[in-house]
Design an enzyme around this catalytic site. Sequence first.
Site, short mmCIF file in Angstrom:
data_model
loop_
_atom_site.label_atom_id
_atom_site.label_comp_id
_atom_site.label_asym_id
_atom_site.label_seq_id
_atom_site.Cartn_x
_atom_site.Cartn_y
_atom_site.Cartn_z
N LYS A 129 38.34 -26.27 -81.79
CA LYS A 129 37.44 -25.93 -82.77
C LYS A 129 37.04 -27.23 -83.71
CE LYS A 129 35.29 -21.89 -84.21
NZ LYS A 129 34.92 -21.04 -83.43
N ASP A 169 29.08 -22.15 -85.14
CA ASP A 169 29.94 -21.00 -85.82
C ASP A 169 29.02 -20.70 -86.91
OD1 ASP A 169 32.65 -19.84 -85.53
OD2 ASP A 169 32.89 -20.46 -87.44
N THR A 212 27.43 -12.59 -79.21
CA THR A 212 28.56 -12.34 -79.77
C THR A 212 28.72 -10.77 -80.32
OG1 THR A 212 28.90 -14.36 -80.64
CG2 THR A 212 30.48 -12.68 -81.53
N SER A 380 28.42 -18.75 -73.67
CA SER A 380 28.44 -20.21 -73.89
C SER A 380 28.84 -21.04 -72.63
CB SER A 380 29.39 -20.89 -75.08
OG SER A 380 28.73 -20.71 -76.31
#
Length: 449
Positions: A129, A169, A212, A380
């Site tokens: 991340k 994000d 998502t 992804s």
Amino acid sequence: MAINNAYLNSVYEDLAARYAEQSEFLEAVHEVLETLVPVVEADPRYEEQNIVGRIVEPERVIIFRVPWVDDNGKVQVNRGYRVQFNSAIGPYKGGLRFRENVNLSIIKFLGFEQIFKNALTTLPMGGGKGGSDFDPKGKSDAEVMRFCQSFMTELVKHIGPDTDVPAGDIGVGGREIGYMFGQYKRLTNTWTGVLTGKGLTYGGSLARTEATGFGLCYFANAQMKANGKSFQGKKVIISGSGNVAIYANQKATQLGGKVIAMSDSNGYIVDENGIDYKVIQVIKEQKRDRISTYLNYVPTAKYVQGCSGIWTVKADIALPCATQNEIDEASAQALVKNGVIGVFEGSNMPCTPEAIAVIKGNGLLYSPGKASNAGGVATSGLEMSQNSERLSWTFEEVDSKLQGIMESIYDSCAAAAEKYGMPGDIQAGANIAGFLKVADAMLAQGVCY
């Protein structure tokens, strides 16, 4: 609270002493470790090889400055992060978050969660991340471009299609991905699938934008179906109004639900006739405006200042899709009181530990974000596959694969929970199923993998 296993408890206590200021990270670690007690006790190799002690420490933490010039010619400096947490099952994979409250604790918490989330997809992706304390809100396109180019000028040294593949994000959408991809391409003189969430004209995947939110609803539907329930005829609350929330609205509606409340950081709207996700798209994706302006399009709706009150709206299903720790104990109690049948996480760790205890303790269905919001990273991974093969799948092909992955994730979580004596506990099942895949790969590769 102590973990009921000497080995796991010692790992956590050592970590807490070393990173006492990293509350978000420690919360995420504790939540996973307390569910691994039966797994560690069933196989002594995990303690003998100190798998848990190794998995809670990132393989690499990169922190760097990001200088950029604003529209007034003033030089600004932000801090950039990339935490490459675990590569046992594949290259690091995880989003970049641009938000003013980003710090190392938040990035480590997100990266740690990403390890298990990626493992659950069954795709070969490790956990990572990154991000920055830069906030794109209120910035011009030119300022965002200059920041993204500066950010990538450093990040380029640490990523690659077989090393680390970032995505978007919070605060990082198609605009930001485009600017960073362009800079990566210029600096390396290569065209590779090093970033996902790209535009369709340069290697992006159909259904990635929706993934998502759609995936959340596919997972929730699978969990409800296993318990004799469904979206059909149910009222739904969705916190947030960004990418995840918008497309969770669309899919929940398609599955027969009615979304009656959505929010942003300023407040929330209630529309008992059902909130039109297309209007939210216009407000948030085209105009970049506040959700209160929904009333300009639908005057019969109601707007309430302050976003936390959304959980007091009477409904049947709650989909938290905004940010971490948005549902506290009091909010969870309000959901229980109003007869909600399930809370399915669309964002990362939106429920506090106290809230989860209330939700599960009152028999509500519950799914952790590492399982139910895995649709984005799963797609992804599908984008990476398409880039590697130099081809493009149709929307229907990608959506079908996504639905299959999300239903498979539910099945693996349910099976793991059942196997280790916690039937129906999808939170424990998700942690266990994700851990087993990563831990077994680490065992196979030796201590110095």
